[in-house]
Design an enzyme around this catalytic site. Sequence first.
Site, mmCIF file in Angstrom:
data_model
loop_
_atom_site.group_PDB
_atom_site.id
_atom_site.type_symbol
_atom_site.label_atom_id
_atom_site.label_comp_id
_atom_site.label_asym_id
_atom_site.label_seq_id
_atom_site.Cartn_x
_atom_site.Cartn_y
_atom_site.Cartn_z
ATOM 1 N N GLY A 187 0.833 -1.192 0.000
ATOM 2 C CA GLY A 187 0.000 0.000 0.000
ATOM 3 C C GLY A 187 0.866 1.239 0.000
ATOM 4 O O GLY A 187 2.037 1.188 0.417
ATOM 5 N N GLN A 217 3.190 10.062 0.976
ATOM 6 C CA GLN A 217 4.475 9.344 0.998
ATOM 7 C C GLN A 217 5.328 9.636 -0.227
ATOM 8 O O GLN A 217 6.528 9.331 -0.229
ATOM 9 C CB GLN A 217 4.243 7.827 1.114
ATOM 10 C CG GLN A 217 3.621 7.422 2.444
ATOM 11 C CD GLN A 217 3.464 5.925 2.540
ATOM 12 O OE1 GLN A 217 2.482 5.377 2.088
ATOM 13 N NE2 GLN A 217 4.456 5.256 3.110
ATOM 14 N N CYS A 253 6.006 0.103 7.225
ATOM 15 C CA CYS A 253 5.625 1.261 6.409
ATOM 16 C C CYS A 253 6.818 1.625 5.535
ATOM 17 O O CYS A 253 7.951 1.673 6.030
ATOM 18 C CB CYS A 253 5.265 2.431 7.323
ATOM 19 S SG CYS A 253 4.760 3.910 6.437
ATOM 20 N N LEU A 254 6.552 1.892 4.257
ATOM 21 C CA LEU A 254 7.651 2.232 3.347
ATOM 22 C C LEU A 254 8.344 3.528 3.769
ATOM 23 O O LEU A 254 9.488 3.767 3.391
ATOM 24 C CB LEU A 254 7.140 2.349 1.903
ATOM 25 C CG LEU A 254 6.616 1.044 1.289
ATOM 26 C CD1 LEU A 254 6.056 1.305 -0.100
ATOM 27 C CD2 LEU A 254 7.704 -0.020 1.239
ATOM 28 N N HIS A 284 -4.424 1.645 7.336
ATOM 29 C CA HIS A 284 -3.064 2.192 7.430
ATOM 30 C C HIS A 284 -2.877 3.331 6.418
ATOM 31 O O HIS A 284 -2.357 4.406 6.765
ATOM 32 C CB HIS A 284 -2.057 1.051 7.189
ATOM 33 C CG HIS A 284 -0.620 1.453 7.173
ATOM 34 N ND1 HIS A 284 0.297 0.980 8.086
ATOM 35 C CD2 HIS A 284 0.080 2.277 6.345
ATOM 36 C CE1 HIS A 284 1.487 1.514 7.821
ATOM 37 N NE2 HIS A 284 1.379 2.294 6.767
ATOM 38 N N GLU A 285 -3.333 3.097 5.167
ATOM 39 C CA GLU A 285 -3.112 4.113 4.124
ATOM 40 C C GLU A 285 -4.008 5.336 4.332
ATOM 41 O O GLU A 285 -3.573 6.473 4.114
ATOM 42 C CB GLU A 285 -3.340 3.509 2.733
ATOM 43 C CG GLU A 285 -2.446 2.323 2.384
ATOM 44 C CD GLU A 285 -0.972 2.528 2.689
ATOM 45 O OE1 GLU A 285 -0.493 3.677 2.641
ATOM 46 O OE2 GLU A 285 -0.291 1.534 3.000
ATOM 47 N N HIS A 318 -2.557 7.663 6.733
ATOM 48 C CA HIS A 318 -1.510 8.532 6.162
ATOM 49 C C HIS A 318 -2.094 9.859 5.668
ATOM 50 O O HIS A 318 -1.430 10.898 5.712
ATOM 51 C CB HIS A 318 -0.831 7.847 4.974
ATOM 52 C CG HIS A 318 0.356 6.990 5.327
ATOM 53 N ND1 HIS A 318 1.499 7.485 5.901
ATOM 54 C CD2 HIS A 318 0.575 5.666 5.147
ATOM 55 C CE1 HIS A 318 2.373 6.492 6.071
ATOM 56 N NE2 HIS A 318 1.836 5.378 5.628
HETATM 57 NI NI NI Z 1 2.711 3.460 5.636
#
Ligand code: NI
Length: 166
Positions: free
Chosen positions: A46, A51, A92-93, A134-135, A138
């Site tokens: 995701g 991000q 998380c990226l 989660h997304e 963000h």
């Molecule tokens: Ni994340």
Amino acid sequence: MSVRQIRIMGDPVLREKAQPIPAVDEETRRLIRDMFDTMYDADGVGLAAPQVGVTQRVIVVDPHEQDAKPLGLVNPVVLKFSDDVERGEEGCLSIPGLKDIVERPAEVVVEALDGDGKPVHIEADGLLARVLQHEIDHLDGILFIDRVSPLKRKLLLNRWQKVKPE
Ligand code: NI
């Protein structure tokens, strides 16, 4: 193929509240395509627009589950959270090297627009429900480390000082 740079925790853009997209257009579709390219390039499941430094309410998700197709969603909103919760590991990226168990509602109902501006209605459980939450977090400047206990967060932030990219 256009891979954008992923912003790392500490970048203030990750803490901003993203703005709704007033009308889905070609620029939105290019953003969604680039976000898929960026997510797959980083082996993620995701990614949210902040991000990649874009403060707009766009997410892409692909939990690689059977019969789950990749989703590019504009202005996603969680209409309903289940009362029952589930614990699962998240990373998380934007926080490479950190992982922890996060407790979240097990099922969610999400409404959004797709890349053509058409309404999408999603009833999700399992990993898809987790990734969607989660997304969407963000988009409000919330990271998974904000969803663990204060003690665990302190441990994670200590570890971050050792593992964060230069
Ligand atoms: Ni994340």
